[in-house]
Design a protein around this motif. Sequence first.
Motif, PDB file in Angstrom:
ATOM      1  N   HIS A  23      -3.557   4.595  14.051  1.00  0.00           N
ATOM      2  CA  HIS A  23      -4.969   4.213  14.049  1.00  0.00           C
ATOM      3  C   HIS A  23      -5.268   3.243  12.903  1.00  0.00           C
ATOM      4  O   HIS A  23      -6.112   2.343  13.041  1.00  0.00           O
ATOM      5  CB  HIS A  23      -5.849   5.453  13.918  1.00  0.00           C
ATOM      6  CG  HIS A  23      -5.751   6.381  15.084  1.00  0.00           C
ATOM      7  ND1 HIS A  23      -5.977   5.987  16.380  1.00  0.00           N
ATOM      8  CD2 HIS A  23      -5.447   7.710  15.148  1.00  0.00           C
ATOM      9  CE1 HIS A  23      -5.824   7.012  17.204  1.00  0.00           C
ATOM     10  NE2 HIS A  23      -5.498   8.070  16.477  1.00  0.00           N
ATOM     11  N   MET A  24      -4.603   3.414  11.775  1.00  0.00           N
ATOM     12  CA  MET A  24      -4.809   2.505  10.654  1.00  0.00           C
ATOM     13  C   MET A  24      -4.291   1.111  10.993  1.00  0.00           C
ATOM     14  O   MET A  24      -4.926   0.104  10.642  1.00  0.00           O
ATOM     15  CB  MET A  24      -4.122   3.063   9.402  1.00  0.00           C
ATOM     16  CG  MET A  24      -4.587   2.421   8.107  1.00  0.00           C
ATOM     17  SD  MET A  24      -3.830   3.168   6.632  1.00  0.00           S
ATOM     18  CE  MET A  24      -4.690   4.746   6.572  1.00  0.00           C
ATOM     19  N   ILE A  25      -3.172   1.056  11.671  1.00  0.00           N
ATOM     20  CA  ILE A  25      -2.651  -0.236  12.131  1.00  0.00           C
ATOM     21  C   ILE A  25      -3.646  -0.893  13.088  1.00  0.00           C
ATOM     22  O   ILE A  25      -3.953  -2.089  12.967  1.00  0.00           O
ATOM     23  CB  ILE A  25      -1.279  -0.052  12.809  1.00  0.00           C
ATOM     24  CG1 ILE A  25      -0.230   0.369  11.775  1.00  0.00           C
ATOM     25  CG2 ILE A  25      -0.846  -1.324  13.537  1.00  0.00           C
ATOM     26  CD1 ILE A  25       1.099   0.802  12.383  1.00  0.00           C
ATOM     27  N   GLY A  83      -4.968  -0.711   5.708  1.00  0.00           N
ATOM     28  CA  GLY A  83      -5.624   0.295   4.880  1.00  0.00           C
ATOM     29  C   GLY A  83      -4.727   0.755   3.754  1.00  0.00           C
ATOM     30  O   GLY A  83      -3.829   0.038   3.321  1.00  0.00           O
ATOM     31  N   ALA A  84      -4.963   1.978   3.303  1.00  0.00           N
ATOM     32  CA  ALA A  84      -4.234   2.510   2.158  1.00  0.00           C
ATOM     33  C   ALA A  84      -3.964   3.995   2.345  1.00  0.00           C
ATOM     34  O   ALA A  84      -4.821   4.740   2.837  1.00  0.00           O
ATOM     35  CB  ALA A  84      -5.023   2.289   0.877  1.00  0.00           C
ATOM     36  N   PRO A  91       4.096  -4.773   6.350  1.00  0.00           N
ATOM     37  CA  PRO A  91       3.776  -5.809   7.334  1.00  0.00           C
ATOM     38  C   PRO A  91       2.482  -5.553   8.106  1.00  0.00           C
ATOM     39  O   PRO A  91       1.943  -6.475   8.719  1.00  0.00           O
ATOM     40  CB  PRO A  91       4.993  -5.784   8.279  1.00  0.00           C
ATOM     41  CG  PRO A  91       6.103  -5.201   7.471  1.00  0.00           C
ATOM     42  CD  PRO A  91       5.441  -4.200   6.589  1.00  0.00           C
ATOM     43  N   TYR A  92       2.008  -4.319   8.085  1.00  0.00           N
ATOM     44  CA  TYR A  92       0.771  -3.969   8.791  1.00  0.00           C
ATOM     45  C   TYR A  92      -0.450  -3.975   7.862  1.00  0.00           C
ATOM     46  O   TYR A  92      -1.516  -3.463   8.228  1.00  0.00           O
ATOM     47  CB  TYR A  92       0.907  -2.588   9.439  1.00  0.00           C
ATOM     48  CG  TYR A  92       2.045  -2.494  10.424  1.00  0.00           C
ATOM     49  CD1 TYR A  92       1.938  -3.053  11.687  1.00  0.00           C
ATOM     50  CD2 TYR A  92       3.226  -1.843  10.078  1.00  0.00           C
ATOM     51  CE1 TYR A  92       2.986  -2.965  12.599  1.00  0.00           C
ATOM     52  CE2 TYR A  92       4.277  -1.747  10.974  1.00  0.00           C
ATOM     53  CZ  TYR A  92       4.151  -2.312  12.229  1.00  0.00           C
ATOM     54  OH  TYR A  92       5.189  -2.223  13.123  1.00  0.00           O
ATOM     55  N   ASN A  93      -0.285  -4.525   6.659  1.00  0.00           N
ATOM     56  CA  ASN A  93      -1.376  -4.562   5.682  1.00  0.00           C
ATOM     57  C   ASN A  93      -1.784  -3.152   5.255  1.00  0.00           C
ATOM     58  O   ASN A  93      -2.960  -2.875   5.019  1.00  0.00           O
ATOM     59  CB  ASN A  93      -2.593  -5.326   6.234  1.00  0.00           C
ATOM     60  CG  ASN A  93      -3.630  -5.634   5.168  1.00  0.00           C
ATOM     61  OD1 ASN A  93      -3.299  -5.888   4.010  1.00  0.00           O
ATOM     62  ND2 ASN A  93      -4.888  -5.594   5.553  1.00  0.00           N
ATOM     63  N   ILE A 152      -1.016  -3.265  -5.422  1.00  0.00           N
ATOM     64  CA  ILE A 152      -0.263  -2.083  -5.846  1.00  0.00           C
ATOM     65  C   ILE A 152       0.269  -1.392  -4.597  1.00  0.00           C
ATOM     66  O   ILE A 152      -0.502  -0.928  -3.756  1.00  0.00           O
ATOM     67  CB  ILE A 152      -1.137  -1.121  -6.669  1.00  0.00           C
ATOM     68  CG1 ILE A 152      -1.671  -1.814  -7.923  1.00  0.00           C
ATOM     69  CG2 ILE A 152      -0.341   0.118  -7.047  1.00  0.00           C
ATOM     70  CD1 ILE A 152      -2.607  -0.958  -8.745  1.00  0.00           C
ATOM     71  N   ASN A 153       1.574  -1.331  -4.470  1.00  0.00           N
ATOM     72  CA  ASN A 153       2.186  -0.763  -3.275  1.00  0.00           C
ATOM     73  C   ASN A 153       3.530  -0.129  -3.634  1.00  0.00           C
ATOM     74  O   ASN A 153       4.322  -0.701  -4.373  1.00  0.00           O
ATOM     75  CB  ASN A 153       2.395  -1.850  -2.216  1.00  0.00           C
ATOM     76  CG  ASN A 153       2.763  -1.283  -0.862  1.00  0.00           C
ATOM     77  OD1 ASN A 153       2.418  -0.150  -0.538  1.00  0.00           O
ATOM     78  ND2 ASN A 153       3.446  -2.064  -0.044  1.00  0.00           N
TER      79      ASN A 153
END
Length: 264
Positions: free
Chosen positions: A128-130, A135-136, A176-178, A243-244
């Motif tokens: 769902h986030m994709i 999102g985060a 890659p999906y942000n 930041i990831n």
Amino acid sequence: MSKLTGRVALITGASKGMGKSHATIYAKYGANLILVDLDESVHEVAADIQKQYGVEVLAQVCDVTDPQAMRLIADKGMQRFGKLNALVCNAGVCRFARFLDSSDAELDLHINVNIKGAWHTARAVLPHMIESGGGAVVVMSSITGDMTADPGEVAYALSKSALIGFTKALAVEMAPYNIRVNAICPGFVLTPMADQVARQVNPDDPESVLVELAKAIPMKRLARPDEIGELSAFLASEESSYINGAQIVIDGASSITETVSVGI
């Protein structure tokens, strides 16, 4: 406009302690919420937050160890809000037991809730986030396991250190999906879990355990839940946009000192 205005966050273990703090802080910054917990009191928490901050809150009694149940609540949240932008994998357990005295049931509890719970929750939410454009994800780990450990914490340490690997690998896959994925590693926090640990260590005087813990921390106190919630909200916002895959320690410097007795 606040930094989480218009975003939708799903938070597990949301009825008390750090989970409730995450929910309250996210709402303060404008996020609509999906709150998940095994305890029925999550409905009361949701009503209070909605009344205080004017955000929309969907509460659900749900078990993070049940993948189908987590998929259903994620789907329900998506239907309600039309998007999912943030996830806080917060639900967790901590039971003390010396390694040679521990049972398979105690090991399974930590693996099922702390590790598989995060796994099932992320598997349910990330599609769902994709679909929502990114999102985060905030994974609640600990300094215990990856950085520190005390006697009796083997199962807990195993589970929390596993979440660091989970965070790093998932961060690479989701980039890659942000979608960013980061872990928060607290030291001791003044929560019901800390009280429970203190009761396990000294059932006759649990307060003395918390006092001694505070003495061993350079800042001479345990963290407040809202201090963890503020960090979590930062990681869920665009303020932390680069930041990831990080593990961020928030422990009052307790993991730095070598001992509590050596030094000038």
